[in-house]
Write a protein that holds these residues in place. Sequence first.
Motif, PDB file in Angstrom:
ATOM      1  N   TYR A 138     -65.461  34.402   7.830  1.00  0.00           N
ATOM      2  CA  TYR A 138     -64.652  34.265   6.610  1.00  0.00           C
ATOM      3  C   TYR A 138     -63.487  33.340   6.907  1.00  0.00           C
ATOM      4  O   TYR A 138     -62.659  33.617   7.779  1.00  0.00           O
ATOM      5  CB  TYR A 138     -64.148  35.637   6.161  1.00  0.00           C
ATOM      6  N   ASN A 139     -63.428  32.261   6.185  1.00  0.00           N
ATOM      7  CA  ASN A 139     -62.328  31.301   6.340  1.00  0.00           C
ATOM      8  C   ASN A 139     -61.360  31.539   5.181  1.00  0.00           C
ATOM      9  O   ASN A 139     -61.699  31.305   4.018  1.00  0.00           O
ATOM     10  CB  ASN A 139     -62.864  29.870   6.290  1.00  0.00           C
ATOM     11  N   GLN A 140     -60.151  32.003   5.497  1.00  0.00           N
ATOM     12  CA  GLN A 140     -59.203  32.355   4.449  1.00  0.00           C
ATOM     13  C   GLN A 140     -58.834  31.160   3.572  1.00  0.00           C
ATOM     14  O   GLN A 140     -58.504  31.332   2.383  1.00  0.00           O
ATOM     15  CB  GLN A 140     -57.942  32.966   5.063  1.00  0.00           C
ATOM     16  N   SER A 141     -58.936  29.987   4.078  1.00  0.00           N
ATOM     17  CA  SER A 141     -58.613  28.802   3.278  1.00  0.00           C
ATOM     18  C   SER A 141     -59.598  28.620   2.121  1.00  0.00           C
ATOM     19  O   SER A 141     -59.261  28.024   1.087  1.00  0.00           O
ATOM     20  CB  SER A 141     -58.627  27.550   4.161  1.00  0.00           C
ATOM     21  N   ASP A 142     -60.820  29.133   2.280  1.00  0.00           N
ATOM     22  CA  ASP A 142     -61.820  29.011   1.224  1.00  0.00           C
ATOM     23  C   ASP A 142     -61.398  29.748  -0.043  1.00  0.00           C
ATOM     24  O   ASP A 142     -61.868  29.432  -1.136  1.00  0.00           O
ATOM     25  CB  ASP A 142     -63.168  29.568   1.696  1.00  0.00           C
ATOM     26  N   ALA A 143     -60.532  30.754   0.108  1.00  0.00           N
ATOM     27  CA  ALA A 143     -60.127  31.553  -1.041  1.00  0.00           C
ATOM     28  C   ALA A 143     -59.361  30.728  -2.066  1.00  0.00           C
ATOM     29  O   ALA A 143     -59.375  31.038  -3.262  1.00  0.00           O
ATOM     30  CB  ALA A 143     -59.279  32.740  -0.589  1.00  0.00           C
ATOM     31  N   GLU A 144     -58.719  29.633  -1.609  1.00  0.00           N
ATOM     32  CA  GLU A 144     -57.939  28.819  -2.537  1.00  0.00           C
ATOM     33  C   GLU A 144     -58.825  28.198  -3.608  1.00  0.00           C
ATOM     34  O   GLU A 144     -58.549  28.263  -4.806  1.00  0.00           O
ATOM     35  CB  GLU A 144     -57.184  27.732  -1.776  1.00  0.00           C
ATOM     36  N   GLY A 145     -59.922  27.592  -3.194  1.00  0.00           N
ATOM     37  CA  GLY A 145     -60.851  27.010  -4.165  1.00  0.00           C
ATOM     38  C   GLY A 145     -61.524  28.072  -5.023  1.00  0.00           C
ATOM     39  O   GLY A 145     -61.762  27.855  -6.224  1.00  0.00           O
ATOM     40  N   PHE A 146     -61.831  29.185  -4.422  1.00  0.00           N
ATOM     41  CA  PHE A 146     -62.449  30.313  -5.145  1.00  0.00           C
ATOM     42  C   PHE A 146     -61.542  30.766  -6.288  1.00  0.00           C
ATOM     43  O   PHE A 146     -61.983  30.953  -7.423  1.00  0.00           O
ATOM     44  CB  PHE A 146     -62.693  31.449  -4.151  1.00  0.00           C
ATOM     45  N   ILE A 147     -60.255  30.900  -5.983  1.00  0.00           N
ATOM     46  CA  ILE A 147     -59.290  31.338  -7.001  1.00  0.00           C
ATOM     47  C   ILE A 147     -59.118  30.260  -8.062  1.00  0.00           C
ATOM     48  O   ILE A 147     -59.063  30.553  -9.264  1.00  0.00           O
ATOM     49  CB  ILE A 147     -57.936  31.676  -6.350  1.00  0.00           C
ATOM     50  N   ARG A 148     -59.060  28.985  -7.639  1.00  0.00           N
ATOM     51  CA  ARG A 148     -58.852  27.893  -8.588  1.00  0.00           C
ATOM     52  C   ARG A 148     -59.992  27.831  -9.611  1.00  0.00           C
ATOM     53  O   ARG A 148     -59.757  27.659 -10.810  1.00  0.00           O
ATOM     54  CB  ARG A 148     -58.746  26.569  -7.837  1.00  0.00           C
ATOM     55  N   LEU A 149     -61.219  27.980  -9.147  1.00  0.00           N
ATOM     56  CA  LEU A 149     -62.363  27.938 -10.051  1.00  0.00           C
ATOM     57  C   LEU A 149     -62.369  29.128 -11.004  1.00  0.00           C
ATOM     58  O   LEU A 149     -62.682  28.981 -12.190  1.00  0.00           O
ATOM     59  CB  LEU A 149     -63.661  27.909  -9.248  1.00  0.00           C
ATOM     60  N   ASN A 150     -62.017  30.304 -10.515  1.00  0.00           N
ATOM     61  CA  ASN A 150     -61.998  31.490 -11.373  1.00  0.00           C
ATOM     62  C   ASN A 150     -60.825  31.470 -12.347  1.00  0.00           C
ATOM     63  O   ASN A 150     -60.864  32.123 -13.392  1.00  0.00           O
ATOM     64  CB  ASN A 150     -61.961  32.765 -10.530  1.00  0.00           C
ATOM     65  N   ALA A 151     -59.798  30.719 -12.001  1.00  0.00           N
ATOM     66  CA  ALA A 151     -58.619  30.640 -12.873  1.00  0.00           C
ATOM     67  C   ALA A 151     -58.787  29.595 -13.971  1.00  0.00           C
ATOM     68  O   ALA A 151     -58.014  29.582 -14.942  1.00  0.00           O
ATOM     69  CB  ALA A 151     -57.379  30.323 -12.054  1.00  0.00           C
ATOM     70  N   LEU A 152     -59.790  28.722 -13.850  1.00  0.00           N
ATOM     71  CA  LEU A 152     -59.920  27.599 -14.778  1.00  0.00           C
ATOM     72  C   LEU A 152     -60.010  28.048 -16.234  1.00  0.00           C
ATOM     73  O   LEU A 152     -59.275  27.558 -17.093  1.00  0.00           O
ATOM     74  CB  LEU A 152     -61.149  26.763 -14.405  1.00  0.00           C
ATOM     75  N   ARG A 153     -60.873  28.973 -16.541  1.00  0.00           N
ATOM     76  CA  ARG A 153     -61.038  29.409 -17.931  1.00  0.00           C
ATOM     77  C   ARG A 153     -59.781  30.093 -18.457  1.00  0.00           C
ATOM     78  O   ARG A 153     -59.481  30.027 -19.663  1.00  0.00           O
ATOM     79  CB  ARG A 153     -62.251  30.334 -18.078  1.00  0.00           C
ATOM     80  N   LEU A 154     -59.030  30.771 -17.565  1.00  0.00           N
ATOM     81  CA  LEU A 154     -57.797  31.435 -17.974  1.00  0.00           C
ATOM     82  C   LEU A 154     -56.727  30.403 -18.342  1.00  0.00           C
ATOM     83  O   LEU A 154     -55.975  30.574 -19.312  1.00  0.00           O
ATOM     84  CB  LEU A 154     -57.286  32.353 -16.863  1.00  0.00           C
ATOM     85  N   LYS A 155     -56.676  29.334 -17.567  1.00  0.00           N
ATOM     86  CA  LYS A 155     -55.708  28.277 -17.855  1.00  0.00           C
ATOM     87  C   LYS A 155     -56.042  27.577 -19.169  1.00  0.00           C
ATOM     88  O   LYS A 155     -55.156  27.250 -19.960  1.00  0.00           O
ATOM     89  CB  LYS A 155     -55.683  27.274 -16.710  1.00  0.00           C
ATOM     90  N   ALA A 190     -57.675  28.874 -21.710  1.00  0.00           N
ATOM     91  CA  ALA A 190     -57.362  29.803 -22.785  1.00  0.00           C
ATOM     92  C   ALA A 190     -55.862  29.883 -23.045  1.00  0.00           C
ATOM     93  O   ALA A 190     -55.410  29.953 -24.199  1.00  0.00           O
ATOM     94  CB  ALA A 190     -57.902  31.197 -22.454  1.00  0.00           C
ATOM     95  N   ALA A 191     -55.074  29.830 -21.977  1.00  0.00           N
ATOM     96  CA  ALA A 191     -53.621  29.883 -22.115  1.00  0.00           C
ATOM     97  C   ALA A 191     -53.120  28.662 -22.885  1.00  0.00           C
ATOM     98  O   ALA A 191     -52.194  28.753 -23.702  1.00  0.00           O
ATOM     99  CB  ALA A 191     -52.954  29.965 -20.759  1.00  0.00           C
ATOM    100  N   GLY A 192     -53.738  27.495 -22.619  1.00  0.00           N
ATOM    101  CA  GLY A 192     -53.347  26.299 -23.322  1.00  0.00           C
ATOM    102  C   GLY A 192     -53.675  26.369 -24.799  1.00  0.00           C
ATOM    103  O   GLY A 192     -52.904  25.908 -25.662  1.00  0.00           O
ATOM    104  N   VAL A 193     -54.797  26.935 -25.144  1.00  0.00           N
ATOM    105  CA  VAL A 193     -55.182  27.121 -26.542  1.00  0.00           C
ATOM    106  C   VAL A 193     -54.215  28.053 -27.251  1.00  0.00           C
ATOM    107  O   VAL A 193     -53.779  27.798 -28.376  1.00  0.00           O
ATOM    108  CB  VAL A 193     -56.629  27.658 -26.658  1.00  0.00           C
ATOM    109  N   ASP A 194     -53.848  29.133 -26.562  1.00  0.00           N
ATOM    110  CA  ASP A 194     -52.934  30.111 -27.160  1.00  0.00           C
ATOM    111  C   ASP A 194     -51.595  29.479 -27.508  1.00  0.00           C
ATOM    112  O   ASP A 194     -50.954  29.819 -28.516  1.00  0.00           O
ATOM    113  CB  ASP A 194     -52.720  31.288 -26.201  1.00  0.00           C
ATOM    114  N   LYS A 195     -51.147  28.525 -26.695  1.00  0.00           N
ATOM    115  CA  LYS A 195     -49.845  27.896 -26.936  1.00  0.00           C
ATOM    116  C   LYS A 195     -49.892  26.989 -28.175  1.00  0.00           C
ATOM    117  O   LYS A 195     -48.889  26.787 -28.855  1.00  0.00           O
ATOM    118  CB  LYS A 195     -49.434  27.074 -25.722  1.00  0.00           C
ATOM    119  N   ARG A 196     -51.090  26.456 -28.467  1.00  0.00           N
ATOM    120  CA  ARG A 196     -51.224  25.544 -29.604  1.00  0.00           C
ATOM    121  C   ARG A 196     -51.382  26.309 -30.923  1.00  0.00           C
ATOM    122  O   ARG A 196     -51.173  25.726 -31.993  1.00  0.00           O
ATOM    123  CB  ARG A 196     -52.444  24.636 -29.411  1.00  0.00           C
ATOM    124  N   VAL A 197     -51.761  27.581 -30.861  1.00  0.00           N
ATOM    125  CA  VAL A 197     -52.023  28.360 -32.088  1.00  0.00           C
ATOM    126  C   VAL A 197     -50.704  28.802 -32.718  1.00  0.00           C
ATOM    127  O   VAL A 197     -49.808  29.264 -32.024  1.00  0.00           O
ATOM    128  CB  VAL A 197     -52.919  29.568 -31.777  1.00  0.00           C
TER     129      VAL A 197
END
Length: 410
Positions: A384-401, A403-410
């Motif tokens: 397990y390479n702890q550095s790999d978690a950064e990309g893992f989190i970034r990809l899982n956060a993409l849809r949340l980001k 959605a957050a941008g859409v919410d700000k425009r509404v």
Amino acid sequence: MGKRKIVLAYSGGLDTSIILAWLKEHYEAEVIAFTADIGQKDELDGLEEKALRTGASKVYIDDLRDEFARDFIFPMFQAGALYEGQYLLGTSIARPLIAKRMVEIARAEGATAIAHGATGKGNDQVRFELGAAALAPELEVIAPWRLEEFRAQFPGRAEMITYAEEHGIQVKATAQKPYSTDRNLLHISFESGILEDPWFDASAEENKDMFVLSAAPEDAPDVPEYLELEFEKGMCIVLNGERMSPLQVMEALNQLGGKHGIGRVDMVENRFVGMKSRGVYETPGGAILFAAHRWMESLTMDREVMAIRDSLIPRYSSIVYNGFWFAPERLALQALVTESQKNVTGTVRVKLYKGNVTVAGIKSPVSLYNPNIATMEADPSQAYNQSDAEGFIRLNALRLKVAAGVDKRV
């Protein structure tokens, strides 16, 4: 032609005793009484003699405890079945076995009908009759409590007791019974009567005498007791170093769990027929087995397999509760469950204390837990390479980001 034959699911209580005599009289039929020994203990004493005195032409009292534990309780526990998050389905799982054996007897005896004493308000009428429909659709089912002529003759318990006295039927009943019970190898249930008030405290000191299988947790031993349960493919096969059959496992765990006040449940549940009902249950052995099995799975079952199986627990539990044990959907789910259990092998150590079951250790030759990977220290395996978690989190956060941008425009 001889008399018509009816096979009656007979417990020897007030209802089925009256029904036995009533069926014989009302249908001018030969009534064969059938009792399944599924762990009722002394409730079976004198039952054959009583049934014959009441008018049965023949009596079957069949010991089905091994089959009950092996083919019904254990497969259900492999599925992790728990109805509405609390109920271990002790009454529900017994009904398909009773229906199965009743159908076998009816066919062997040339009977054209089976009968039961379940009321028109409960779940058991559904369970018995769905089981019979799946196994022997040609058989007629007689449910006296749903017949107007029966209810007209017996509008209440007082009339049934009077009938019993007039016909020389010995029953242990009074006009005011505080609650009704149903016991088998897995549990004992209490319902109706005083328990119909959900504010009534069944655990109060003055109600201790109601319980049969377990000590009150506050009266349990002050010293904890440790057990070791060994599983093979999701089935408990060894208890404290002794190889046991499913029946022996259940009997031993019931005794040990009962001593420590394990497995009491008091709940309001949703019946299949639409109403809510309050039930109090004692399931000492089942509570231990359920907890130990789950812990064994935590070490040995793949995460995604567990997620799929767990997502089906409410569905599987409802299937059992509602009486669809012999339905194709249960058989299909059971095949998935069996596949999920192929590596659920190993040993669980549990601690019993004052009504609680606590894990005290798990081990398995096929464990999926790797301490070298899970360690918070340096990982010697470099798996397990702890550095790999950064990309893992970034990809899982993409849809949340997004959605957050859409919410700000509404």
